[in-house]
Design an enzyme around this catalytic site. Structure first.
Site, mmCIF file in Angstrom:
data_model
loop_
_atom_site.group_PDB
_atom_site.id
_atom_site.type_symbol
_atom_site.label_atom_id
_atom_site.label_comp_id
_atom_site.label_asym_id
_atom_site.label_seq_id
_atom_site.Cartn_x
_atom_site.Cartn_y
_atom_site.Cartn_z
ATOM 1 N N GLN A 207 24.296 8.085 34.127
ATOM 2 C CA GLN A 207 23.329 8.924 33.417
ATOM 3 C C GLN A 207 24.025 9.783 32.375
ATOM 4 O O GLN A 207 25.136 10.262 32.580
ATOM 5 C CB GLN A 207 22.587 9.816 34.421
ATOM 6 C CG GLN A 207 21.250 10.310 33.907
ATOM 7 C CD GLN A 207 20.351 10.795 35.031
ATOM 8 O OE1 GLN A 207 20.495 10.373 36.166
ATOM 9 N NE2 GLN A 207 19.437 11.674 34.727
ATOM 10 N N SER B 11 28.124 6.152 39.295
ATOM 11 C CA SER B 11 26.925 6.724 39.921
ATOM 12 C C SER B 11 25.789 5.693 39.893
ATOM 13 O O SER B 11 25.900 4.654 40.520
ATOM 14 C CB SER B 11 26.546 8.045 39.242
ATOM 15 O OG SER B 11 25.539 8.710 39.956
ATOM 16 N N LEU B 12 24.711 5.936 39.123
ATOM 17 C CA LEU B 12 23.628 4.945 39.093
ATOM 18 C C LEU B 12 24.137 3.591 38.602
ATOM 19 O O LEU B 12 23.564 2.542 38.930
ATOM 20 C CB LEU B 12 22.480 5.426 38.206
ATOM 21 C CG LEU B 12 22.575 5.161 36.692
ATOM 22 C CD1 LEU B 12 21.989 3.803 36.325
ATOM 23 C CD2 LEU B 12 21.901 6.257 35.920
ATOM 24 N N ARG C 190 15.174 6.789 43.402
ATOM 25 C CA ARG C 190 16.383 7.625 43.456
ATOM 26 C C ARG C 190 16.254 8.818 42.522
ATOM 27 O O ARG C 190 16.584 9.952 42.879
ATOM 28 C CB ARG C 190 17.601 6.770 43.080
ATOM 29 C CG ARG C 190 18.964 7.454 43.212
ATOM 30 C CD ARG C 190 20.039 6.421 42.894
ATOM 31 N NE ARG C 190 21.402 6.921 43.038
ATOM 32 C CZ ARG C 190 22.137 7.428 42.047
ATOM 33 N NH1 ARG C 190 21.616 7.529 40.827
ATOM 34 N NH2 ARG C 190 23.381 7.838 42.258
ATOM 35 N N HIS D 181 25.311 14.564 43.496
ATOM 36 C CA HIS D 181 26.553 14.301 44.223
ATOM 37 C C HIS D 181 27.112 15.537 44.919
ATOM 38 O O HIS D 181 28.298 15.853 44.801
ATOM 39 C CB HIS D 181 27.603 13.681 43.281
ATOM 40 C CG HIS D 181 27.161 12.376 42.703
ATOM 41 N ND1 HIS D 181 27.007 11.245 43.475
ATOM 42 C CD2 HIS D 181 26.797 12.034 41.441
ATOM 43 C CE1 HIS D 181 26.584 10.257 42.698
ATOM 44 N NE2 HIS D 181 26.439 10.707 41.473
ATOM 45 N N GLN E 158 26.673 7.771 48.634
ATOM 46 C CA GLN E 158 26.921 8.092 47.232
ATOM 47 C C GLN E 158 26.016 9.222 46.726
ATOM 48 O O GLN E 158 26.390 9.974 45.828
ATOM 49 C CB GLN E 158 26.716 6.822 46.399
ATOM 50 C CG GLN E 158 27.136 6.920 44.959
ATOM 51 C CD GLN E 158 26.144 6.241 44.042
ATOM 52 O OE1 GLN E 158 24.968 6.604 44.015
ATOM 53 N NE2 GLN E 158 26.598 5.259 43.302
#
Length: 314
Positions: A10, A94-95, A119, A204, A253
């Site tokens: 992102q 991440s994503l 998510r 996170h 995660q």
């Protein structure tokens, strides 16, 4: 030459993303249409035309970034004969880990789009707007040890942890706003620059526990198979192709640290990777690769010409 594909996270989204791919390649158009149908939303129109504030919403940005990454990979395979199997490893920030899993066939494109929509929504729901914060610690003195020390100072007044260990000179902290503010002051005293990030939630970190619970339930019902190339996972910085381990690590995660620097060091070292190719929007990960693994080559696959040149170089 050993190759790894990287998938951005992102922040790389921008109005117009994927448009040149869609205009040039049927494979890309089909990906965007499939994502639209899975989400029952004209996400491709939002990606093409904006408005930017709607595209930047976490629940839209996450599936949009994934869609462009998968469009790049499908186009490479169909138009240029370069499948994901050409890579020794894949990894996503991440994503981007979901993009990597979709690109390797571990999760279907439609399921990945729906999981990322959820998510984004779950992360937004987890912490009321304004209660959490993130900050990027940057500068030549910034490393994981400095960020850990700053986060520890912040943790004296609330939740504050290292969220993204991107590379030396760029580490992100996350947590409750008062705690992150305290950590920012500590980081400055230690010689780092600190920039508060314009994010909708503190990603996170332990505050994301409600989102992790939602993702655990969603992932429990999702079909995962072995990826066509090993995935270097964010929370372990190690490769795996075990679907059940991947399922568990995707849940971890949500609250866990993105160990990107360690992941890149492992791939360039033990993994033997000499070339990194960032598939999707932007050039953030290629830039990080050049800083972390200066002996390796790093390219960004954004535009049709990038894909053609890359395929010819293999």
């Amino acid at each position: 030459m050993s190759l790894a594909f990287l998938f951005p996270g992102q922040g790389s989204q921008a109005v117009g993303m994927g448009q040149d791919l869609a205009e040039a390649f049927a494979a890309a158009r089909e990906v965007f249409q499939e994502v639209d149908e899975a989400l029952k939303q004209k996400l491709s129109t939002l990606m093409r035309e904006g408005p930017e504030d709607q595209l930047t919403l976490t629940e839209n940005a996450q599936p949009a970034l994934m869609a462009v990454s998968v469009a790049v990979m499908r186009t490479l395979e169909r138009e240029f004969g370069v499948g994901v199997e050409k890579a020794s490893f894949v990894a996503g920030h991440s994503l981007g880990e979901y993009s990597a899993l979709a690109a390797t066939g571990a999760i279907s494109l439609a399921d990945t789009a729906r999981l990322l929509k959820l998510r984004g929504q779950a992360m937004q729901r987890a912490v009321p707007v304004g209660e959490g914060a993130m900050a990027s610690l940057i500068g030549p003195k910034t490393d994981l040890a400095l960020a850990e020390a700053a986060a520890a100072a912040g943790a004296e007044v609330g939740v504050c942890v290292v969220a993204n260990d991107n590379n030396n000179g760029n580490v992100v902290i996350s947590g409750e706003k008062a705690a992150v503010d305290r950590a920012i002051e500590a980081a400055k005293a230690l010689g780092a620059r600190a920039i508060p990030l314009n994010v909708s939630a503190p990603f996170h970190c332990p505050l994301m526990a409600p989102a992790a619970k939602e993702m655990a339930e969603a992932l429990a019902g999702a079909t995962l198979v072995a990826p066509r190339a090993p995935v270097v996972c964010n929370v372990t910085a190690q490769p795996t192709n075990d679907p059940e381990l991947i399922r568990r690590l995707l849940v971890e995660q949500v609250t866990g640290r993105v160990r990107w620097r360690e992941s890149m060091i492992w791939m360039a070292g033990d993994g033997g990777v000499t070339r990194f190719a960032e598939a999707g929007t932007g050039k953030v990960l290629a830039g990080m690769a050049k800083r972390i693994a200066p002996d390796a080559e790093a390219v960004s696959l954004n535009a049709p010409a990038d894909l053609e040149a890359f395929a010819k170089s293999l």
